[in-house]
Design a protein around this motif. Structure first.
Motif, mmCIF file in Angstrom:
data_model
loop_
_atom_site.group_PDB
_atom_site.id
_atom_site.type_symbol
_atom_site.label_atom_id
_atom_site.label_comp_id
_atom_site.label_asym_id
_atom_site.label_seq_id
_atom_site.Cartn_x
_atom_site.Cartn_y
_atom_site.Cartn_z
ATOM 1 N N ASP A 51 50.329 40.241 -20.815
ATOM 2 C CA ASP A 51 51.201 39.080 -20.633
ATOM 3 C C ASP A 51 51.958 38.767 -21.924
ATOM 4 O O ASP A 51 51.816 39.454 -22.945
ATOM 5 N N LYS A 87 50.217 43.740 -11.804
ATOM 6 C CA LYS A 87 51.500 43.653 -12.490
ATOM 7 C C LYS A 87 51.754 42.203 -12.845
ATOM 8 O O LYS A 87 51.475 41.294 -12.048
ATOM 9 N N ASP A 89 54.553 39.346 -13.943
ATOM 10 C CA ASP A 89 55.998 39.099 -13.977
ATOM 11 C C ASP A 89 56.347 38.210 -15.165
ATOM 12 O O ASP A 89 55.483 37.815 -15.951
ATOM 13 N N ASP A 90 57.635 37.886 -15.286
ATOM 14 C CA ASP A 90 58.100 37.121 -16.443
ATOM 15 C C ASP A 90 57.555 35.706 -16.471
ATOM 16 O O ASP A 90 57.492 35.066 -17.540
ATOM 17 N N SER A 91 57.168 35.174 -15.321
ATOM 18 C CA SER A 91 56.636 33.812 -15.293
ATOM 19 C C SER A 91 55.168 33.757 -15.701
ATOM 20 O O SER A 91 54.606 32.671 -15.856
ATOM 21 N N TYR A 104 48.184 36.706 -6.175
ATOM 22 C CA TYR A 104 48.375 36.600 -7.629
ATOM 23 C C TYR A 104 47.435 35.543 -8.202
ATOM 24 O O TYR A 104 46.987 34.624 -7.522
ATOM 25 N N HIS A 137 55.047 46.581 -8.179
ATOM 26 C CA HIS A 137 56.243 46.653 -9.018
ATOM 27 C C HIS A 137 56.972 45.307 -8.972
ATOM 28 O O HIS A 137 56.971 44.631 -7.940
ATOM 29 N N VAL A 138 57.568 44.933 -10.088
ATOM 30 C CA VAL A 138 58.500 43.803 -10.121
ATOM 31 C C VAL A 138 59.889 44.414 -10.177
ATOM 32 O O VAL A 138 60.262 45.052 -11.181
ATOM 33 N N VAL A 143 58.554 41.119 -5.842
ATOM 34 C CA VAL A 143 57.301 41.782 -6.201
ATOM 35 C C VAL A 143 56.914 42.652 -5.018
ATOM 36 O O VAL A 143 56.822 42.170 -3.881
ATOM 37 N N ASN A 156 59.389 34.857 -4.568
ATOM 38 C CA ASN A 156 58.761 33.585 -4.926
ATOM 39 C C ASN A 156 59.592 32.386 -4.491
ATOM 40 O O ASN A 156 59.057 31.329 -4.149
#
Length: 960
Positions: A51, A87, A89-91, A104, A137-138, A143, A156
């Protein structure tokens, strides 16, 4: 034109390779194995990601494993199945996939990771045959969860999942250069575009092969790594086999995918023989397996973190590999132990160790194979040197000449530490052995022992020797010996012992040869010896180089003129630049702290890319051309903030600006720290302070936990910083919290106290006023009473005064009476005496014969006799005497009678006479008894009064 563009693209691509990332082909990088007992999870680790905070996550058989550099945490899926993919993600959401389950993890309000299932968003029909989610994968705002049967697309923003069923059966999926590919068992490789799948030309030839990884190659090509059939290259027209040593390795050991390091190096996992790293031409640069330190040879997944270091998910365990470092190591896996010296000779690298002398062929590229022992060297080897092109080993077995990887000649059987060429005799060398010095003649093609140098036989294992044109300098703490060799090299003509080299700086720390001159060092001040002056003088230019450096104990000059120095079991270097200036470097070598061989610092510089440093557990290779991009500022986090009954995992929170409020009963708080620095993690230290409880920062410590107890109410800020192994200090992380006061010190309590005090004051004030009024009333009554009492008292006193006056008058009268009585007693006594005299005269007159007298005389005689008798008979003085005596001594007689009630009146009279101090004769006359009668009366009185013989009767009577 197209070829020019391709060439330019390739050139820029290769230029980027040189600027980013580095994998060394010599030695083994530093690696750390984490066992199941450490991370407390299952055996197999299938996927890895990181992260933004630097925390590492693993898809493990027992769930999701989180590692922040200090603490391992495990989180499970609702059905407790294994997690096969993940995986982030950016958040910061951690998407995971398991068996018939996907969703998640996200940080809750307190930072603990909570699982949110997405499988419930699809229809029950689609949910039946999800099977295992193997890839996530993102991709372009979505996702994608991929299983063998379908791909699930989650957005999302609308919290919906779209299902894409596999045309036949999916194998795996990959994102390469922002393009998404699926392998279908029948249709080959499919590209996903615009929510549709498009078959790629020429890819069906791989239908019988499992593709585990796809990597980008130059010229718009893709490298395909299959499970058992090797490596293939796809150019979007056809697929060809990648014929190179990497492919040979994979064919032999099978592949489970891999990773790519900055588009320059490819990491290939194997099932049977660890992991290899190759370049884009398939040449194996590095091979790591169980023999090289891995705990398992089956690599299920590999991941390159944000510092270009490599993580391996093993079939049983986790391994971290510090690839982004200029250091690699030769340890026990290369057959070498503690290294005292190394040298390159005739294309072989020789290493003197505690287990003998070893060598390794110096090839380009460097072959990854163990060092070999030089035949005939089994004893401890202290030094290996090239003197006049002759390789000489100084060992416990003697001075040895090495040729053709074996001992060709034993020059001397005594143990030697090393040899030094004699400046004025270049074909001769002096060797220091265990009992002094010897001379050797070493030519270009021969070497022989000449003689023992007479005059010095000191024995030591820690010393330093240097030579100049005139002297042999020998330091054996605390002395420095200055010895002059004879011209025939057979003896020391003079030996002088120095105890100091400076009046200001005491001690002699080291001696070293720099620029062919012998320097003597103490406290970072460098001195030389002047033959003309016969004394030492300071070289201020040399001393200025070490002015701001910690106190050193060894200085070594390498072949380029760089000055290497050791301090506090660490290493530093002053690199000599082209303009003859020096650049100080210490940070890169901080990882070697504690591993250097004290008193035997070994630096072997072949060139800037190849510098070898001896260690206690092997040899390290240092590439000075690699930029120091691996030295970065560490991040630090207050990992958790806990207090009785609750824990806040602040390391997972996106922001911790929140002010935490704690009750007074929770005034015992505990903090844990983390710094996601994984290279040389054991050297990470922390410093902290709790404001305003502490004014200064605590000293640096590797302990990642701190607890405070019994904190008072107030506002607090916990501040934390970390320092990595390079000495770089992080930014400050902090947590703010407030401890509420106890209920009896709360703000509302103080308001209640104020109101209560005001009420009490009001009540007391009213009561006081009422009391004052009552007191005034009672005071008036009391004053009236006192006035009346005083008036009555005055009247009483006046009456008493009148009575007293009357009494005084009576007393005065009584005193006068008593005085008169006393006077009468005295007079009566005189009369008694007179009567006694007259009785005597009467008695004598009776004795006179009156017959002889004439009548006239006889008549006168009788008259006289009658007159005297009358006077005596008519005198009442005695009765008056008794009366007066009783009046005078009334009080005494009263007290005596009260005290002794049985006393008789006669005894009272006797007591009075005794009190008046009358004699026995007088008492006898008064009482008309004999003197013996008086004594008898006295005896009876004493007995009645209870007096013994020793007590005085008169004194006793006077005391009554």
């Amino acid at each position: 034109m197209k070829s020019i563009s391709c060439f330019l693209g390739t050139f820029l691509f290769l230029l980027a390779f040189n600027n980013f990332g580095q994998v060394k082909n010599i030695g083994t990088p530093n690696l750390k194995n984490y066992k199941r007992t450490e991370y407390k999870g299952g055996t197999q680790n299938w996927s890895i990601d990181q992260d933004k905070n630097g925390n590492i996550y693993f898809a493990n058989n027992s769930g999701l494993i989180q590692f922040d550099g200090s603490t391992w945490r495990r989180y499970s899926l609702p059905n407790n199945t294994a997690i096969r993919s993940l995986k982030i993600d950016d958040s910061g959401r951690i998407f995971v996939g398991g068996n018939n389950e996907f969703g998640y993890f996200n940080a809750g309000d307190k930072g603990d990771l909570k699982y949110y299932s997405l499988s419930k968003l699809i229809s029950p029909k689609d949910a039946k045959d999800i099977n295992l989610i193997w890839r996530i994968h993102v991709f372009k705002g979505e996702v994608i969860f991929q299983s063998f049967t379908k791909a699930l697309f989650y957005k999302n923003n609308n919290n919906k999942v779209r299902v894409l069923n596999a045309p036949r059966k999916f194998q795996f999926s990959f994102v390469v250069k922002n393009r998404l590919y699926f392998q279908d068992k029948v249709l080959g490789i499919l590209e996903y575009k615009n929510q549709k799948l498009y078959s790629l030309k020429g890819t069906k030839v791989l239908n019988d092969k499992e593709i585990w990884a796809m990597f980008p190659l130059p010229d718009n090509k893709i490298l395909l790594a299959t499970l058992e059939k090797g490596l293939f290259v796809y150019d979007f027209n056809s697929i060809t086999e990648w014929n190179n040593e990497a492919n040979s390795f994979i064919k032999k050991n099978t592949s489970l995918g891999g990773a790519i390091i900055k588009n320059k190096f490819i990491v290939l996992n194997s099932v049977l023989n660890g992991v290899i790293i190759c370049d884009l031409n398939g040449h194996i640069i590095q091979h790591l397996n169980r023999q090289k330190g891995l705990q398992n040879n089956t690599i299920l997944t590999s991941f390159v973190d944000n510092k270009n270091n490599l993580w391996l998910g093993l079939d049983n365990g986790i391994t971290f590999i510090n690839e982004n470092s200029p250091f690699t190591y030769f340890d026990y896996s290369y057959n070498i132990g503690t290294v005292y010296a190394s040298v390159l000779h005739q294309n072989k690298l020789y290493v003197a160790t505690n287990q003998g002398l070893f060598y390794h062929h110096w090839n380009t590229p460097f072959s990854d194979e163990p060092f070999n022992r030089v035949e005939g060297t089994i004893a401890q080897a202290w030094n290996i040197q090239v003197i006049n092109n002759v390789l000489v080993c100084s060992s416990n077995s003697g001075a040895l000449v090495i040729e053709n990887n074996k001992v060709s000649k034993i020059l001397d059987t005594r143990g030697y530490f090393g040899l030094k060429q004699i400046p004025r005799h270049p074909e001769y060398a002096i060797g220091e052995h265990y009992n002094g010095f010897s001379i050797f003649k070493i030519g270009s093609d021969s070497a022989e022992f000449i003689n023992q140098v007479q005059g010095f036989d000191e024995t030591t294992s820690t010393f330093e020797v240097e030579l100049d044109n005139d002297y042999v300098w020998f330091r054996k703490s605390p002395y420095l010996y200055q010895m002059e060799l004879s011209d025939d090299l057979k003896k020391f003509e003079s030996i002088k012992r120095h105890t100091r080299i400076s009046l200001v700086n005491k001690g002699i720390e080291s001696l070293q040869l720099i620029n062919d001159k012998v320097y003597f060092q103490t406290k970072n001040h460098f001195y030389r010896f002047s033959n003309d002056q016969g004394d030492f003088f300071e070289d201020r230019k040399m001393s200025s180089l070490f002015k701001n450096i910690p106190l050193i104990n060894t200085v070594i000059q390498d072949s380029k003129g760089n000055l290497w120095y050791s301090f506090n079991q660490s290493l530093g270097v002053l690199e000599k630049s082209d303009n003859e200036k020096y650049i100080r470097k210490e940070e890169p070598f901080s990882n070697l702290t504690g591993n250097l061989v004290n008193s035997y610092i070994s630096i072997n510089r072949i060139d800037s890319k190849n510098i070898f440093i001896g260690l206690t557990d092997g040899l390290t290779h240092y590439d000075a051309t690699i930029p120091n991009t691996f030295i970065t500022k560490p991040a630090v986090f207050i990992e958790s903030f806990s207090f009785p009954g609750d824990t806040i995992i602040t390391g997972n929170l996106k922001t911790i600006d929140k002010l935490f409020n704690l009750s007074y009963s929770d005034n015992r708080v505990k903090f844990t720290f983390s710094s996601p620095v994984f290279e040389n993690q054991e050297n990470v230290t922390y410093s902290y302070k709790l404001e305003p409880f502490e004014d200064t920062w605590r000293s640096w410590s590797p302990v990642a936990i701190k607890e405070y107890t019994n904190l008072r109410e107030g506002n607090y800020t916990m501040k934390l910083r970390a320092r990595n192994s390079f000495g770089i200090v992080s930014e400050i992380d902090q947590v703010k919290f407030t401890i509420s006061p106890p209920w009896y010190r709360h703000f509302l309590a103080y308001i209640s106290y104020l109101l209560l005090i005001s009420l009490v004051i009001y009540v007391i004030s009213n009561r006081i006023k009422l009391k004052i009024r009552k007191n005034k009333y009672y005071e008036t009554i009391e004053q009236r009473r006192l006035y009346l009492e005083k008036e009555s008292k005055i009247r009483q006193e006046q009456h008493e005064l009148e009575k007293e006056i009357e009494k005084l008058k009576n007393d005065k009268l009584q005193i006068k009476i008593l005085a008169k009585d006393k006077e009468l007693v005295n007079n009566s006594l005189q009369v008694v005496k007179k009567n006694k005299t007259l009785n005597t005269i009467i008695s004598k007159l009776k004795d006179i014969d009156t017959s002889i007298l004439d009548d006239a005389t006889k008549s006168e005689f009788n008259k006289l006799h009658k007159s005297i008798v009358k006077e005596v008979n008519t005198d009442k003085s005695w009765k008056d005497l008794e009366k007066h005596i009783k009046n005078v001594h009334f009080d005494f007689l009263k007290r005596l009678k009260e005290k002794y009630p049985t006393i008789s009146p006669r005894e009272l009279d006797l007591s009075t006479y005794l009190l008046m101090n009358m004699s026995t004769k007088e008492i006898a006359e008064i009482m008309n008894i004999s003197n013996g009668g008086v004594e008898l009366a006295r005896y009876r009185l004493r007995k009645k009064l209870g007096l013994n013989k020793k007590e005085n009767l008169i004194g006793f009577l006077m005391s009554i």
